[in-house]
Design an enzyme around this catalytic site. Structure first.
Site, short mmCIF file in Angstrom:
data_model
loop_
_atom_site.label_atom_id
_atom_site.label_comp_id
_atom_site.label_asym_id
_atom_site.label_seq_id
_atom_site.Cartn_x
_atom_site.Cartn_y
_atom_site.Cartn_z
N LYS A 45 0.88 -1.10 0.08
CA LYS A 45 -0.08 -0.11 -0.11
C LYS A 45 1.23 1.35 -0.22
O LYS A 45 1.83 0.94 -0.05
CB LYS A 45 -0.82 0.40 1.30
CG LYS A 45 -0.03 -0.60 2.68
CD LYS A 45 -1.06 -0.19 3.87
CE LYS A 45 -0.81 -0.40 5.03
NZ LYS A 45 -1.42 -0.95 6.12
N ARG A 149 -10.96 -0.44 14.56
CA ARG A 149 -10.56 0.46 13.39
C ARG A 149 -12.12 -0.04 12.64
O ARG A 149 -12.62 0.66 11.76
CB ARG A 149 -9.22 0.37 13.09
CG ARG A 149 -8.90 1.15 11.65
CD ARG A 149 -7.77 1.76 11.45
NE ARG A 149 -7.07 0.18 10.70
CZ ARG A 149 -6.10 -0.27 10.42
NH1 ARG A 149 -5.18 0.41 10.15
NH2 ARG A 149 -5.49 -1.69 10.15
N HIS A 179 -6.71 -7.80 13.20
CA HIS A 179 -5.51 -7.42 13.00
C HIS A 179 -4.47 -6.48 14.31
O HIS A 179 -4.87 -6.26 14.74
CB HIS A 179 -5.52 -5.91 11.81
CG HIS A 179 -4.21 -5.11 11.96
ND1 HIS A 179 -3.08 -5.67 11.04
CD2 HIS A 179 -3.87 -3.64 11.32
CE1 HIS A 179 -2.06 -4.71 11.33
NE2 HIS A 179 -2.45 -3.69 11.23
N ARG A 236 1.38 -10.83 6.74
CA ARG A 236 1.27 -9.78 6.00
C ARG A 236 2.36 -9.08 6.40
O ARG A 236 2.63 -8.31 7.04
CB ARG A 236 -0.41 -8.98 5.86
CG ARG A 236 -1.44 -9.88 5.83
CD ARG A 236 -3.06 -8.79 6.22
NE ARG A 236 -3.02 -7.93 7.97
CZ ARG A 236 -3.77 -9.06 8.26
NH1 ARG A 236 -4.06 -9.84 8.70
NH2 ARG A 236 -3.79 -7.91 9.53
N TYR A 281 15.47 30.66 6.61
CA TYR A 281 13.88 31.12 7.42
C TYR A 281 13.95 31.05 8.28
O TYR A 281 14.31 30.65 9.61
CB TYR A 281 12.78 31.16 6.50
CG TYR A 281 12.47 30.19 5.40
CD1 TYR A 281 12.15 31.96 4.92
CD2 TYR A 281 12.76 29.74 4.56
CE1 TYR A 281 12.05 32.53 3.84
CE2 TYR A 281 11.69 29.36 3.52
CZ TYR A 281 12.20 30.75 2.84
OH TYR A 281 11.63 30.86 1.30
N CYS A 328 14.15 24.39 4.54
CA CYS A 328 12.94 24.77 3.27
C CYS A 328 11.92 24.36 2.37
O CYS A 328 12.67 22.74 2.53
CB CYS A 328 13.77 26.06 2.43
SG CYS A 328 14.87 26.57 3.25
N MET A 329 11.28 24.17 1.29
CA MET A 329 10.46 23.40 0.78
C MET A 329 11.70 23.12 -0.48
O MET A 329 11.23 21.35 -0.27
CB MET A 329 9.74 24.42 0.02
CG MET A 329 8.56 22.98 -0.86
SD MET A 329 7.46 24.36 -2.16
CE MET A 329 5.82 25.50 -0.89
N ASP A 330 12.64 23.65 -1.10
CA ASP A 330 13.62 22.50 -2.13
C ASP A 330 14.64 22.81 -1.20
O ASP A 330 15.57 22.31 -2.45
CB ASP A 330 13.18 23.49 -3.58
CG ASP A 330 11.31 23.95 -3.51
OD1 ASP A 330 11.10 23.22 -4.18
OD2 ASP A 330 11.55 24.97 -3.77
C1 LIG Z 1 -0.65 -1.51 7.08
C2 LIG Z 1 -1.47 -3.61 7.77
C3 LIG Z 1 -0.37 -4.52 7.59
C4 LIG Z 1 1.48 -4.53 7.41
O1 LIG Z 1 1.55 -3.91 8.38
P1 LIG Z 1 2.45 -3.75 8.78
O2 LIG Z 1 3.45 -3.02 10.25
O3 LIG Z 1 3.79 -2.59 7.92
O4 LIG Z 1 3.36 -5.07 8.38
C5 LIG Z 1 -0.81 -5.62 7.43
N1 LIG Z 1 -1.82 -5.31 7.55
C6 LIG Z 1 -2.93 -4.73 8.05
C7 LIG Z 1 -4.32 -5.25 7.70
C8 LIG Z 1 -3.24 -3.75 7.42
O5 LIG Z 1 -3.57 -2.07 7.47
#
Ligand SMILES: *Cc1c(COP(=O)(O)O)cnc(C)c1O
Length: 403
Positions: A45, A149, A179, A236, A281, A328-330
């Site tokens: 992601k 969540r 999760h 995951r 700045y 700064c920005m850049d």
């Molecule tokens: C982002 C996410 C992960 C991965 O989490 P990490 O801590 O980066 O391994 C796994 N499962 C779900 C549901 C997530 O949202």
């Protein structure tokens, strides 16, 4: 293979180098730490935590123990499909109905936890049937065991959701997952509690419906490192895939991980300033004596945090050079008084190794008050990415190729 000299001249301002070998090694090293039958999901992601989802997915796809990929949105799933990814893709968050027909057609798996989603998915699959496309919506039921969540609760109400998913036409329940909220803490009791609650719920489903959901998963990166009981059918892997750590409380000695991303820039200007001269700045830094300072042409517009103002450092000729005044920005300025060999055109390492010194994302994250996950995600589109394999440049991703 891209020829290095043909491109490097226009990547002097800034580029991120992503080591695909490191990413594959991190994955293989994690696999050695989990059960032999457990397969892995690579979480890509937010464009692979800023590293680039498509090139990483292409690199990992052939791994036999890889089930597939996880993303956060329908758009991210489609970008992976467009990149030619054939292994399953799971959307971890809530998916909005406008995307259902396309996602069902592409066999993208969706997390489900709302009753209206089941109906809408079934309707979308029915509309596809009318067009001659016979595909079920493949779903993974999301269970909330502690994040509060998304996800159904692991109780009777949750059970009736699972039953209705089983009963809804044109829906195939391929998976079920939860999760962890606190797996990255040294005290694993909260995570253990979540595993127990998830397992109780799975047993309840088995008992009340007589059915077994094929793919059960709960582990994230922290779980892969330290919670063998959480292996199940899939795990995951997110942050660890990129060689970064979920927190400073996890053990670093269990799985060998190497950071995959380095960030480089160049000194574009060097000058001496007298005592009393302000830098950047707000003149938050004022020289106490004569100094030699260098200007680096990147800033928070590239995702380099303003929070590093007066706190961060970069590497020049293998030595640490502190940031002076505000980012700064850049652009931003560094102190090179103690590095007399530093000259205009020299390479500056913002993340990565130079000689014996190293700058890690974790360190810059804590110096800037920014979470390392956030640091990686925020490296901007203005930063070209170079992908390396076997020490050679495989290809580059640039936001402008006019030069
Ligand atoms: C982002 C996410 C992960 C991965 O989490 P990490 O801590 O980066 O391994 C796994 N499962 C779900 C549901 C997530 O949202």
């Amino acid at each position: 293979m891209v020829k290095e000299e043909d491109i490097m001249y226009r990547l002097k301002r800034v580029y991120a180098e992503i080591d695909l070998d490191a990413i594959r090694n991190n994955m293989e090293n994690m696999k050695r730490n989990i059960a032999p039958q457990t397969k892995m999901i690579a979480v890509v992601k937010t464009d692979g935590y800023g590293h680039g989802a498509a090139p990483i997915a292409r690199e990992l796809e052939p791994l036999p123990f890889l089930y597939g990929f996880a993303v956060a949105t329908a758009e991210e799933a489609c970008l992976l499909k467009d990149a030619g990814i054939a292994k399953p893709i799971l959307i971890l968050g809530y998916t909005f109905p406008y995307s259902y027909e396309k996602l069902i057609q592409e066999e993208v798996r969706m997390a489900v936890f709302r009753s209206d989603t089941l109906k809408e998915l079934s309707n979308a699959a029915a509309r596809l049937e009318k067009k001659g496309i016979h595909k079920k919506a493949k779903v993974h039921i999301k269970v909330d065991t502690g994040m509060s969540r998304i996800g159904v609760r692991a109780d009777e109400e949750g059970l009736s959701f699972v039953e209705s998913a089983f009963e809804t036409d044109r829906i195939e329940v391929e998976g079920i997952f939860t999760h962890f909220a606190r797996a990255d803490e040294s005290d694993k009791s909260a995570a253990e509690g979540q595993i127990a609650e998830f397992e109780r719920f799975l047993a309840l489903i088995r008992e009340k419906t007589g059915r077994e959901i094929p793919l059960k998963h709960c582990s994230n990166s922290a779980g892969i490192l330290e919670l063998p009981r959480a292996n199940m059918d899939l795990v995951r892997a997110g942050i660890t895939l990129y060689g970064l750590l979920p927190s400073d409380q996890v053990r670093k000695d269990i799985v060998e991980l190497a950071p995959a991303l380095s960030l480089y820039s160049t000194i574009v200007y060097i000058k001496e300033i007298e005592a009393g001269t302000g830098v950047s700045y707000g003149s938050t830094f004022v020289a106490k004596e004569k100094m030699r300072i260098a200007t680096i042409p990147i800033g928070y517009g590239d995702g380099y945090p303003r929070g590093l103002s007066g706190k961060g450092f970069v590497l020049v000729h293998g030595k640490r050079a502190p940031i002076l005044g505000r980012v700064c920005m850049d652009q931003f300025m560094i102190d090179v008084t103690h590095i007399p060999e530093a000259a205009q055109g020299d390479v500056v390492t913002l993340i990565g190794c130079d000689g014996k010194e190293q700058v890690t994302m974790e360190e810059l994250g804590s110096l800037s008050g920014r979470f390392n996950y956030e640091f990686a995600c925020d490296i901007g589109k203005r930063v070209p990415r170079i992908y390396k394999k076997g020490g050679k440049i495989l290809y580059i991703e640039e936001y402008c190729q006019d030069f």
